[in-house]
Design a protein around this motif. Structure first.
Motif, short mmCIF file in Angstrom:
data_model
loop_
_atom_site.label_atom_id
_atom_site.label_comp_id
_atom_site.label_asym_id
_atom_site.label_seq_id
_atom_site.Cartn_x
_atom_site.Cartn_y
_atom_site.Cartn_z
N ARG A 75 143.06 133.95 62.08
CA ARG A 75 141.82 133.22 61.87
C ARG A 75 142.15 131.84 61.31
O ARG A 75 142.97 131.71 60.41
N GLU A 77 140.99 128.48 59.33
CA GLU A 77 140.01 127.99 58.37
C GLU A 77 139.80 126.49 58.57
O GLU A 77 140.71 125.77 58.96
N ARG A 78 138.60 126.05 58.29
CA ARG A 78 138.27 124.64 58.47
C ARG A 78 139.13 123.75 57.59
O ARG A 78 139.62 122.70 58.02
N GLU A 79 139.38 124.18 56.36
CA GLU A 79 140.17 123.37 55.44
C GLU A 79 141.61 123.21 55.93
O GLU A 79 142.22 122.16 55.76
N ALA A 80 142.13 124.24 56.58
CA ALA A 80 143.49 124.16 57.11
C ALA A 80 143.57 123.14 58.24
O ALA A 80 144.55 122.39 58.35
N LYS A 113 136.57 118.20 60.31
CA LYS A 113 135.44 119.12 60.34
C LYS A 113 134.81 119.16 61.73
O LYS A 113 134.46 120.23 62.23
N PHE A 116 137.17 121.08 64.07
CA PHE A 116 137.05 122.51 63.85
C PHE A 116 135.79 123.06 64.52
O PHE A 116 135.84 124.08 65.21
N GLN A 121 133.76 126.79 66.75
CA GLN A 121 132.40 127.27 66.57
C GLN A 121 131.54 127.13 67.82
O GLN A 121 130.61 127.89 68.01
#
Length: 125
Positions: A75, A77-80, A113, A116, A121
């Motif tokens: 998975r 993550e957005r921060e990654a 962001k 991502f 999404q």
């Protein structure tokens, strides 16, 4: 050969809505080649091309099995994504004056962001 081609078409249609959808999922295979092989009118080595199509189908099966086992893709993550994009930009930055680093960081966060969202999404929606 006709029976083999029919079986190959059936295997494709088990996993995809159409042959066209299969071709879109596998850009490494030429669409015209797939259609010619499945119609039995491929002028070259149809057996070799059928083997390539079977290999693409087998690759799908392995990827599906890995995802079901939990060993599939991790998975994200957005921060990654944001941090990785920022690290890449800093490593390739050629500015001598580093006074605008915070502005660059803010811009990179917005772009990360959005990246991502577009990558992960939109496919779920």
């Amino acid at each position: 050969m006709k029976r083999e081609v029919d079986g190959l078409r059936a295997r494709i249609l088990e996993r995809h809505a159409s042959v066209h959808a299969f071709c879109r999922a596998h850009p490494e295979l030429k669409r015209a080649t797939v259609y010619l092989v499945l119609s039995g009118r491929y002028p070259g080595n149809a057996g070799r091309q059928a083997a390539r199509i079977r290999a693409a189908l087998a690759g799908e099966r392995e990827a599906h099995a890995e995802a079901a086992d939990g060993h599939g893709p991790q998975r994200v993550e957005r921060e990654a994504v944001v941090e990785t994009l920022h690290r890449i930009r800093c490593e390739h930055c050629r500015r001598l004056d580093r006074r605008d680093c915070m502005a660059c960081r803010n811009q990179t966060e917005r772009e990360g962001k959005e990246l991502f969202t577009r990558l992960f999404q939109e496919k779920c929606a």
